[in-house]
Design an enzyme around this catalytic site. Sequence first.
Site, PDB file in Angstrom:
ATOM      1  N   ASP A  32      -2.401 -10.196  -2.688  1.00 48.55           N
ATOM      2  CA  ASP A  32      -2.971  -9.736  -1.445  1.00 48.55           C
ATOM      3  C   ASP A  32      -4.532  -9.401  -1.565  1.00 48.55           C
ATOM      4  OD1 ASP A  32      -1.983  -8.490   1.296  1.00 48.55           O
ATOM      5  OD2 ASP A  32      -3.521  -7.661   0.613  1.00 48.55           O
ATOM      6  N   HIS A  57       0.837  -1.183  -0.147  1.00 46.77           N
ATOM      7  CA  HIS A  57       0.102   0.048   0.105  1.00 46.77           C
ATOM      8  C   HIS A  57       0.787   1.417   0.031  1.00 46.77           C
ATOM      9  CE1 HIS A  57      -3.761  -2.295   0.289  1.00 46.77           C
ATOM     10  NE2 HIS A  57      -3.546  -2.692   1.517  1.00 46.77           N
ATOM     11  N   ASP A  89      -4.687 -12.778   2.971  1.00 44.69           N
ATOM     12  CA  ASP A  89      -5.769 -12.310   3.547  1.00 44.69           C
ATOM     13  C   ASP A  89      -7.109 -12.655   2.637  1.00 44.69           C
ATOM     14  OD1 ASP A  89      -4.714 -10.386   1.939  1.00 44.69           O
ATOM     15  OD2 ASP A  89      -4.750  -8.850   3.498  1.00 44.69           O
TER      16      ASP A  89
HETATM   17  N1  Q9C Z   1     -12.733  -3.015   7.089  1.00 42.04           N
HETATM   18  C1  Q9C Z   1      -2.515  -5.244   3.987  1.00 42.04           C
HETATM   19  O1  Q9C Z   1      -3.221  -6.362   4.186  1.00 42.04           O
HETATM   20  N2  Q9C Z   1      -8.171  -1.553   7.120  1.00 42.04           N
HETATM   21  N3  Q9C Z   1      -3.051  -4.065   4.413  1.00 42.04           N
HETATM   22  C2  Q9C Z   1      -9.181  -2.259   6.706  1.00 42.04           C
HETATM   23  C3  Q9C Z   1     -11.528  -3.151   7.129  1.00 42.04           C
HETATM   24  C4  Q9C Z   1      -6.904  -1.541   6.416  1.00 42.04           C
HETATM   25  C5  Q9C Z   1      -4.570  -4.227   4.948  1.00 42.04           C
HETATM   26  C6  Q9C Z   1     -10.525  -1.996   7.187  1.00 42.04           C
HETATM   27  C7  Q9C Z   1      -6.273  -2.899   5.890  1.00 42.04           C
HETATM   28  C8  Q9C Z   1      -5.042  -2.747   5.342  1.00 42.04           C
HETATM   29  C9  Q9C Z   1      -1.104  -5.103   3.652  1.00 42.04           C
HETATM   30 ZN    ZN Z   2      -4.263  -7.072   2.351  1.00 43.72          ZN
END
Ligand code: Q9C
Ligand code: ZN
Length: 341
Positions: free
Chosen positions: A195, A160, A284
Amino acid sequence: MKTIYTDDHRLHHAACELIGGKMMPAFECPQRADIVLSRVRQVGLGPVIAPTRMGISAAAKVHDPKFVGFLESAWALWDAEHGDGSDALPMTWPARSLRQIEPETIDGKLGFFSFDAGCGLTKTSFTAIASGVEVAMTGVDLMLAGEKAAFSLCRPPGHHATSDQMGGYCYLNNAAIAAQVLTEAGRRVAILDVDYHHGNGTQAIFYHRGDVFFTSLHGHPTQEYPYFLGYDDETGAGEGEGANLNLPLRWGSAWDAYGPALDVACDAIAKFGADMLVVSLGLDTFEQDPISKFKLKSDDYLRMGERIAKLGLPTLFIFEGGYAVEALGVNTANVLVGFES
Ligand code: Q9C
Ligand code: ZN
């Protein structure tokens, strides 16, 4: 294949994150890498080696040096201001109608160099962030030395992070740095981002370039974080036109939708003529992931690894997200074992 790993990742352990309107223990936690490492050893994937301590000068190839300097100094500035040992966290962003000027004070700088509140910084976070870059770069060195595959077990994740903004648990973009260095070494690099979340940072870094191909399978931006990038009409710009392929999938997607989309991504990588593959390996997409809404099962990750292997490309796997900690070791190793089978 070799796994590159260092305990230094543990130096990044944010106390909490704001999610669903509540302060919760941070999902992106040290146990994630620990459980993956122990499964890698259990299945006998190959040697586990320490990163070469080459420093992080390579980060400046894709990141604004001012941003790297900010990350390095942010917690000390925060502590000088707040002085209670707490994690540094942004809360105000230069959104539409506001000006893009870096403030002098730390709370302002935190907003300027981020796009969400998902990136707490502790006193020792930067050491872990820098170690992640070295873990990725050691993977690059292995690939340039002729390895068929390597696994950079980085933490925190990176996909990100843009050239000058942290977000979504990501600070420096390990996969983008690796892809850039491999490109400079003369390789024709494709990045496959599996991802669950769109790799907005990686896409943005390479969007105007035709020499690096980026493709991502992820939750549809109309439904899912990071919401503001990842649509299928983002095909690259200028010299990069045609070198970006987004394959957004709806909430609830399982392997019957994911497998065919992965075929599309892999066919596009082959058509690009890549001779080197970097995989942003997030887990994920798993059905039990606590913050995600795809329905992949543990066995599906074997299929994922097999499909990637069919490309026949030297492949550097870079660890990204995945928060169902108990199953994370099995799912990650399944991709790598599937790849090698
Ligand atoms: N409702 C990575 O997997 N918040 N980042 C999500 C969910 C941020 C994930 C809120 C998720 C970031 C590297
Ligand atoms: Zn992610």
